[in-house]
Design a protein around this motif. Structure first.
Motif, PDB file in Angstrom:
ATOM      1  N   CYS A  10     -25.900  76.507  36.454  1.00  0.00           N
ATOM      2  CA  CYS A  10     -26.334  75.287  37.148  1.00  0.00           C
ATOM      3  C   CYS A  10     -26.275  74.069  36.230  1.00  0.00           C
ATOM      4  N   GLN A  15     -33.865  77.081  40.317  1.00  0.00           N
ATOM      5  CA  GLN A  15     -32.802  78.070  40.531  1.00  0.00           C
ATOM      6  C   GLN A  15     -33.271  79.517  40.343  1.00  0.00           C
ATOM      7  N   ILE A  66     -26.594  80.200  43.593  1.00  0.00           N
ATOM      8  CA  ILE A  66     -25.365  80.070  42.800  1.00  0.00           C
ATOM      9  C   ILE A  66     -24.176  79.779  43.719  1.00  0.00           C
ATOM     10  N   VAL A 104     -31.446  83.868  43.888  1.00  0.00           N
ATOM     11  CA  VAL A 104     -30.546  83.333  42.867  1.00  0.00           C
ATOM     12  C   VAL A 104     -29.084  83.372  43.317  1.00  0.00           C
ATOM     13  N   SER A 117     -21.821  76.477  43.570  1.00  0.00           N
ATOM     14  CA  SER A 117     -20.370  76.600  43.452  1.00  0.00           C
ATOM     15  C   SER A 117     -19.655  75.820  44.549  1.00  0.00           C
ATOM     16  N   ALA A 175     -21.636  77.178  37.843  1.00  0.00           N
ATOM     17  CA  ALA A 175     -22.588  77.417  38.936  1.00  0.00           C
ATOM     18  C   ALA A 175     -23.653  78.418  38.510  1.00  0.00           C
ATOM     19  N   VAL A 176     -23.270  79.417  37.741  1.00  0.00           N
ATOM     20  CA  VAL A 176     -24.227  80.423  37.271  1.00  0.00           C
ATOM     21  C   VAL A 176     -25.327  79.759  36.437  1.00  0.00           C
TER      22      VAL A 176
END
Length: 327
Positions: A22, A132, A143, A139, A147, A19-20
């Motif tokens: 993407c 993103q 994230i 941000v 997630s 997720a960080v």
């Protein structure tokens, strides 16, 4: 600067590195590296020369506390493999505890109800990745949103079937009350027979295992197949596939056990038949190699002619002794 994310997988004390960055949860190392470099350039101090002090600090914190650790975990083969095994198991645990799962975004609800879950998931991730890091202040919530998508996708691929009655926050799934006739029909009609849950789950295990095998992620594939065998011990396909995994890991005894089991359950299992033949050829080749390295007898005229009397390593036997005396 403290960074805290409380949605999606993060809510369950799991650091969602995908997720960080993407990227999809099954992204390969090349995709992960390409994405990391793009984000790192965006957050690098040289790219923030015109930013305010607050934005510079935020960029530095995002890079050092989230982005760099995510890349470090996902870019190294060993840590990546371990992380993916844990992630796979985590998705299965979420399925078991799905009654307590909360979904808060419309996109995640659509993903939970979608028939083409894989396509919708990848399109959503690619779209979010475009913007993103445009606004650094947004941000963290982005994230968290990614997630949540990852969480739903893992649950769907682990066999979870969301319905209007069972999906989290189902009252807001269609933005209408449950009794409204205007609700969007995103689910199968009630009259359609539901597939056997156990069979569906086994199929998901096998599909994921095959995808992992094509990426040579054998440790993770083996975990999926072991789970499939636990659920359906008489599924020949699971035994034949795990036999292939064991053979590629050079565990020939285990490979043979599972190939034989697969053929006992289904004598026409094509994978087991093909790879059992390869296993037998490999075993024969190894046996032949051991025979070839045995020293050949040094008898006959041709053998004696090739011996050098002063070569101590070849001076054994009668010919060697006689050669030594003559010299």
């Amino acid at each position: 600067m403290s960074i805290k994310i409380e949605r999606g997988l993060f809510k369950y004390d799991f650091i969602d590195h995908h997720a960080v960055l993407c990227v999809p949860v099954d992204a390969d190392l090349k995709t992960i590296r390409k994405r990391y470099l793009k984000i790192a350039r965006r957050l690098h101090p040289d790219s923030c020369t015109n930013a305010s002090e607050k934005e510079k600090k935020l960029a530095s914190a995002l890079l050092s506390k989230l982005v760099n650790p995510a890349y470090e975990k996902l870019s190294q083969e060993r840590s990546y493999t371990e992380y993916m095994v844990v992630l796979s198991q985590f998705g299965k645990r979420l399925v078991q505890d799905s009654a307590s799962i909360d979904i808060s975004t419309d996109m995640a609800r659509q993903l939970a109800a979608a028939a083409n879950v894989d396509q919708l998931y990848r399109v959503a991730i690619a779209k979010i990745a475009e913007t993103q890091f445009e606004s650094l202040e947004k941000v963290i919530p982005i994230i968290a949103h990614i997630s949540e998508l990852n969480m739903v996708y893992l649950m769907r691929t682990a066999g979870k079937k969301f319905t209007n009655n069972s999906s989290p926050s189902s009252n807001t799934l269609n933005h209408t009350s449950p009794s409204s006739n205007a609700s969007v029909n995103t689910q199968a009609q009630p009259s359609e027979p539901a597939p056997n849950k156990e069979d569906t789950t086994v199929i998901q295990y096998l599909r994921r295992a095959q995808e992992l095998m094509t990426k040579n992620q054998l440790a993770q594939a083996r975990v999926e197949l072991q789970d499939a065998i636990k659920l359906a011990p008489n599924e020949s396909r699971a035994h034949s596939l795990i036999g292939v995994v064991y053979l590629k890991q050079n565990q020939m005894t285990m490979a043979k056990v599972h190939f034989e089991r697969a053929l006992k359950l289904n004598p026409q299992d094509e994978t087991a038949l093909e790879w059992m033949g390869k296993l037998e050829k490999l075993s024969a080749a190894k046996s032949g190699t051991k025979t070839d390295v045995k020293p050949k007898p040094t008898t006959g005229t041709a053998a004696s002619a090739t011996k050098k009397p002063d070569n101590k390593s070849e001076g054994g036997g009668l010919f060697g002794l006689f050669g030594g005396k003559k010299k």
